[in-house]
Write a protein that holds these residues in place. Structure first.
Motif, short mmCIF file in Angstrom:
data_model
loop_
_atom_site.label_atom_id
_atom_site.label_comp_id
_atom_site.label_asym_id
_atom_site.label_seq_id
_atom_site.Cartn_x
_atom_site.Cartn_y
_atom_site.Cartn_z
N ALA A 34 0.84 -1.20 0.00
CA ALA A 34 0.00 0.00 0.00
C ALA A 34 0.87 1.25 0.00
CB ALA A 34 -0.93 -0.01 1.21
N LEU A 35 1.93 1.25 0.77
CA LEU A 35 2.82 2.41 0.81
C LEU A 35 3.59 2.56 -0.49
CD1 LEU A 35 4.06 2.20 4.49
CD2 LEU A 35 2.60 3.97 3.47
N ARG A 36 4.01 1.44 -1.10
CA ARG A 36 4.67 1.52 -2.42
C ARG A 36 3.73 2.16 -3.44
NH1 ARG A 36 5.87 -3.98 -1.59
NH2 ARG A 36 7.90 -4.18 -0.65
N ALA A 37 2.49 1.73 -3.46
CA ALA A 37 1.50 2.28 -4.40
C ALA A 37 1.29 3.77 -4.14
CB ALA A 37 0.18 1.52 -4.29
N TYR A 38 1.22 4.15 -2.88
CA TYR A 38 1.04 5.56 -2.53
C TYR A 38 2.23 6.39 -3.01
CZ TYR A 38 0.32 9.73 0.25
OH TYR A 38 0.15 11.03 0.65
N ILE A 39 3.44 5.87 -2.80
CA ILE A 39 4.64 6.60 -3.23
C ILE A 39 4.67 6.74 -4.75
CG2 ILE A 39 7.17 6.43 -3.40
CD1 ILE A 39 7.05 5.20 -0.52
N ARG A 40 4.36 5.64 -5.48
CA ARG A 40 4.33 5.71 -6.95
C ARG A 40 3.30 6.74 -7.41
NH1 ARG A 40 4.79 -0.02 -6.68
NH2 ARG A 40 2.54 -0.17 -6.82
N ARG A 41 2.12 6.69 -6.83
CA ARG A 41 1.07 7.63 -7.22
C ARG A 41 1.48 9.06 -6.90
NH1 ARG A 41 -2.94 5.50 -4.54
NH2 ARG A 41 -2.94 6.97 -2.85
N SER A 42 2.08 9.26 -5.76
CA SER A 42 2.52 10.59 -5.36
C SER A 42 3.61 11.11 -6.29
CB SER A 42 3.05 10.55 -3.92
OG SER A 42 3.52 11.81 -3.54
N ASN A 43 4.57 10.24 -6.62
CA ASN A 43 5.64 10.65 -7.54
C ASN A 43 5.07 10.96 -8.91
OD1 ASN A 43 7.63 10.39 -5.59
ND2 ASN A 43 8.18 8.33 -6.20
N SER A 44 4.14 10.16 -9.38
CA SER A 44 3.51 10.38 -10.67
C SER A 44 2.74 11.69 -10.67
CB SER A 44 2.57 9.22 -11.00
OG SER A 44 1.89 9.47 -12.19
N PHE A 45 2.00 11.94 -9.61
CA PHE A 45 1.24 13.18 -9.50
C PHE A 45 2.18 14.38 -9.49
CE2 PHE A 45 -0.56 16.58 -6.85
CZ PHE A 45 -1.67 16.88 -7.60
N ASN A 46 3.26 14.28 -8.71
CA ASN A 46 4.20 15.39 -8.62
C ASN A 46 4.90 15.63 -9.96
OD1 ASN A 46 3.61 15.99 -5.96
ND2 ASN A 46 5.17 14.63 -5.16
N SER A 47 5.21 14.55 -10.70
CA SER A 47 5.82 14.70 -12.02
C SER A 47 4.85 15.37 -12.98
CB SER A 47 6.23 13.33 -12.57
OG SER A 47 7.24 12.77 -11.79
N LYS A 48 3.60 14.95 -12.94
CA LYS A 48 2.58 15.56 -13.81
C LYS A 48 2.41 17.02 -13.45
CE LYS A 48 -2.25 15.11 -15.28
NZ LYS A 48 -2.35 16.51 -15.55
N LYS A 49 2.41 17.31 -12.18
CA LYS A 49 2.26 18.69 -11.73
C LYS A 49 3.44 19.53 -12.21
CE LYS A 49 1.23 21.40 -7.61
NZ LYS A 49 1.01 21.38 -6.18
N ALA A 50 4.64 18.98 -12.16
CA ALA A 50 5.82 19.70 -12.62
C ALA A 50 5.72 19.97 -14.12
CB ALA A 50 7.09 18.90 -12.30
N ASP A 52 2.94 20.18 -15.89
CA ASP A 52 1.88 21.19 -16.06
C ASP A 52 2.39 22.58 -15.70
OD1 ASP A 52 0.14 19.20 -16.83
OD2 ASP A 52 -0.91 19.10 -14.89
N ASN A 53 3.16 22.68 -14.64
CA ASN A 53 3.72 23.98 -14.25
C ASN A 53 4.70 24.50 -15.30
OD1 ASN A 53 2.24 24.02 -11.90
ND2 ASN A 53 3.91 23.30 -10.61
N ALA A 54 5.50 23.60 -15.87
CA ALA A 54 6.45 24.01 -16.92
C ALA A 54 5.69 24.53 -18.14
CB ALA A 54 7.36 22.86 -17.28
N LYS A 55 4.60 23.86 -18.52
CA LYS A 55 3.80 24.31 -19.66
C LYS A 55 3.20 25.68 -19.39
CE LYS A 55 2.45 19.77 -21.42
NZ LYS A 55 1.34 18.81 -21.59
N THR A 56 2.69 25.87 -18.19
CA THR A 56 2.11 27.16 -17.82
C THR A 56 3.17 28.26 -17.88
OG1 THR A 56 0.48 26.09 -16.38
CG2 THR A 56 0.91 28.43 -16.00
N LEU A 57 4.35 27.96 -17.38
CA LEU A 57 5.44 28.93 -17.40
C LEU A 57 5.82 29.26 -18.85
CD1 LEU A 57 7.43 30.65 -15.82
CD2 LEU A 57 8.94 28.66 -15.70
N ASP A 58 5.93 28.23 -19.69
CA ASP A 58 6.25 28.47 -21.10
C ASP A 58 5.22 29.38 -21.76
OD1 ASP A 58 8.58 27.00 -21.13
OD2 ASP A 58 7.62 25.17 -21.92
#
Length: 62
Positions: A34-50, A52-58
């Protein structure tokens, strides 16, 4: 391997144990997965957010 102590409500622990029994796993295996899945999901979300933020900045810099 390190050991940790966590607290959870009795009813929640019963649900965890029932799921572990149903999947023929130990409680520890279930919690680790469960914690592995949470970490993967969190990392994926943070990568997607990064991204999205880069696109907004561009867009702002164009």
């Amino acid at each position: 391997m390190a050991r940790i102590l966590i607290s959870m409500p009795d009813d929640f622990l019963k649900s965890v144990d029932a799921l572990a029994d149903n999947e023929r796993r130990t409680r520890s295996e279930l919690v680790r997965e469960a914690l592995r899945a949470y970490i993967r999901r969190s990392n994926s979300f943070n990568s997607k957010k990064a991204v999205d933020n880069a696109k907004t900045l561009d867009e702002l810099l164009d």
